[in-house]
Scaffold this motif. Structure first.
Motif, short mmCIF file in Angstrom:
data_model
loop_
_atom_site.label_atom_id
_atom_site.label_comp_id
_atom_site.label_asym_id
_atom_site.label_seq_id
_atom_site.Cartn_x
_atom_site.Cartn_y
_atom_site.Cartn_z
N SER A 146 -48.80 -81.52 -80.06
CA SER A 146 -47.55 -82.27 -79.89
C SER A 146 -46.38 -81.57 -80.54
CB SER A 146 -47.70 -83.69 -80.45
OG SER A 146 -48.11 -83.68 -81.80
N ILE A 147 -45.23 -81.74 -79.92
CA ILE A 147 -43.96 -81.19 -80.40
C ILE A 147 -42.95 -82.33 -80.42
CG2 ILE A 147 -42.11 -79.55 -79.92
CD1 ILE A 147 -44.30 -77.98 -78.26
N LEU A 148 -42.25 -82.49 -81.52
CA LEU A 148 -41.22 -83.52 -81.65
C LEU A 148 -39.86 -82.85 -81.73
CD1 LEU A 148 -42.89 -85.90 -84.26
CD2 LEU A 148 -42.84 -86.15 -81.77
N MET A 149 -38.97 -83.25 -80.84
CA MET A 149 -37.64 -82.65 -80.78
C MET A 149 -36.60 -83.67 -81.24
SD MET A 149 -38.03 -80.61 -77.16
CE MET A 149 -38.43 -82.09 -76.24
N GLN A 150 -35.92 -83.35 -82.31
CA GLN A 150 -34.94 -84.24 -82.92
C GLN A 150 -33.90 -84.70 -81.90
OE1 GLN A 150 -32.35 -82.35 -85.82
NE2 GLN A 150 -32.52 -84.13 -87.18
N ASN A 151 -33.62 -86.01 -81.90
CA ASN A 151 -32.63 -86.59 -80.98
C ASN A 151 -32.94 -86.30 -79.51
OD1 ASN A 151 -30.93 -86.02 -83.67
ND2 ASN A 151 -30.01 -87.77 -82.59
N HIS A 152 -34.20 -86.10 -79.18
CA HIS A 152 -34.54 -85.72 -77.81
C HIS A 152 -35.83 -86.39 -77.34
CE1 HIS A 152 -34.69 -82.17 -74.71
NE2 HIS A 152 -35.06 -83.32 -74.19
N GLY A 153 -36.98 -85.98 -77.89
CA GLY A 153 -38.20 -86.59 -77.39
C GLY A 153 -39.46 -85.84 -77.78
N LEU A 154 -40.51 -86.12 -77.04
CA LEU A 154 -41.87 -85.66 -77.32
C LEU A 154 -42.34 -84.69 -76.25
CD1 LEU A 154 -44.82 -86.00 -78.58
CD2 LEU A 154 -45.03 -87.97 -77.04
N VAL A 155 -43.12 -83.69 -76.67
CA VAL A 155 -43.86 -82.84 -75.74
C VAL A 155 -45.33 -82.92 -76.14
CG1 VAL A 155 -44.21 -80.55 -74.77
CG2 VAL A 155 -41.92 -81.26 -75.48
N ALA A 156 -46.17 -83.29 -75.18
CA ALA A 156 -47.62 -83.33 -75.39
C ALA A 156 -48.25 -82.24 -74.53
CB ALA A 156 -48.18 -84.70 -75.02
N LEU A 157 -49.21 -81.53 -75.09
CA LEU A 157 -49.86 -80.45 -74.34
C LEU A 157 -51.35 -80.45 -74.60
CD1 LEU A 157 -49.14 -77.17 -76.32
CD2 LEU A 157 -47.84 -79.24 -76.80
N GLY A 158 -52.13 -80.03 -73.59
CA GLY A 158 -53.56 -80.03 -73.77
C GLY A 158 -54.31 -79.44 -72.59
N LYS A 159 -55.62 -79.44 -72.72
CA LYS A 159 -56.48 -78.83 -71.71
C LYS A 159 -56.57 -79.67 -70.45
CE LYS A 159 -60.91 -76.45 -71.33
NZ LYS A 159 -62.18 -76.10 -72.03
N THR A 160 -56.56 -81.01 -70.62
CA THR A 160 -56.68 -81.91 -69.48
C THR A 160 -55.49 -82.86 -69.41
OG1 THR A 160 -57.88 -83.64 -70.69
CG2 THR A 160 -59.20 -81.85 -69.74
N ALA A 161 -55.28 -83.43 -68.23
CA ALA A 161 -54.23 -84.44 -68.07
C ALA A 161 -54.52 -85.65 -68.93
CB ALA A 161 -54.11 -84.82 -66.60
N ALA A 162 -55.81 -86.00 -69.06
CA ALA A 162 -56.20 -87.16 -69.87
C ALA A 162 -55.82 -86.95 -71.33
CB ALA A 162 -57.71 -87.40 -69.74
N GLN A 163 -55.99 -85.74 -71.82
CA GLN A 163 -55.63 -85.46 -73.21
C GLN A 163 -54.12 -85.59 -73.42
OE1 GLN A 163 -56.81 -81.59 -74.65
NE2 GLN A 163 -56.02 -81.96 -76.69
#
Length: 256
Positions: free
Chosen positions: A187-204
């Protein structure tokens, strides 16, 4: 012609996008963007201006990852150069324009064990990220399932202009993270912006997004009740490397 694997990735991406858009908690209107690895050289990414809710095959365009990564090698690019570069990287003849945030998707999909990426603007998460205490509040982990789904810590990015500059900052932040933890972030958190989630599967990726939503609720509540009780770094490292947690993670998210 698409391979069977590429078609499966596209269908998983469509389902993921619709799930993330269906409640309005993670994205509304044209907010957010998603992507999935197509093959060794290409990936699908959301078309600029389209919505996650109601996403179809037409909502995504294949792009050449090497061409996008070459843009990231540049110290600076004008808005016109970015627009031209994104269109040049499109790997079909549709003329559809990829999201301006395609650049960080290209980098993240080049990381080990990353096949799907979802960038959203969860209301509860942004309640924290738009506060003056954002970096302080997200510095620690609160409970074991947060570690399993979201990683031992997020990559925190101070506010940057979306596009080329932001993508380069994300790249730098992820490289620092991987030196510390020896794995790609979840996961990546961007100030005043939002979230990025990344992983091997769509479920993750979906689970990481949902768990950050839950974590944000708990974090805001704990802060109001006197302050968050963060787990120690030893606790975090233990949970993030336990074999039984790795097996449970695989059972929940699938193995790609």
């Amino acid at each position: 012609m698409q391979s069977a694997l590429a078609q499966k990735s596209l269908q998983d991406l469509i389902e993921l996008s619709n799930r993330l858009g269906e409640t309005g908690e993670f994205a509304i209107l044209g907010e957010g963007n998603t992507s999935a690895k197509m093959d060794a050289d290409r990936f699908y990414v959301k078309v600029s201006g389209t919505q996650l809710l109601g996403a179809t095959e037409e909502s995504f365009v294949p792009v050449d990852r090497k061409k996008i990564l070459a843009m990231l090698d540049q110290d600076s690019l004008s808005d016109e150069e970015i627009a031209a570069g994104l269109l040049d990287a499109v790997a079909d003849s549709s003329g559809r324009k990829p999201s301006v945030e395609t650049m960080f998707h290209a980098y993240l999909l080049s990381l080990p064990q990353v096949n799907f990426v979802a960038h959203t603007h969860p209301t509860m998460v942004n309640m924290i990220l738009c506060s003056t205490r954002a970096q302080e509040l997200v510095r620690g982990r609160l409970f074991p399932d947060e570690i399993v789904c979201c990683g031992p810590e997020p990559v925190f990015i101070h506010y940057e202009d979306p596009g080329h500059i932001l993508a380069r900052k994300i790249m730098e932040g992820c490289e620092e993270y991987m030196k510390k933890w020896q794995v790609a972030p979840k996961s990546i958190l961007m100030q005043n912006h939002g979230l990025v989630a990344l992983g091997k599967t769509a479920a993750q990726v979906q689970a990481t997004t949902q768990m950050w939503h839950k974590t944000a609720h708990i974090l805001v509540g704990a802060t109001l009740l006197g302050g968050a009780n963060y787990l120690s770094e030893d606790n975090v490292r233990r949970i993030s490397t336990r074999l039984d947690e790795k097996e449970r993670e695989k059972a929940i998210f699938g193995d790609g």
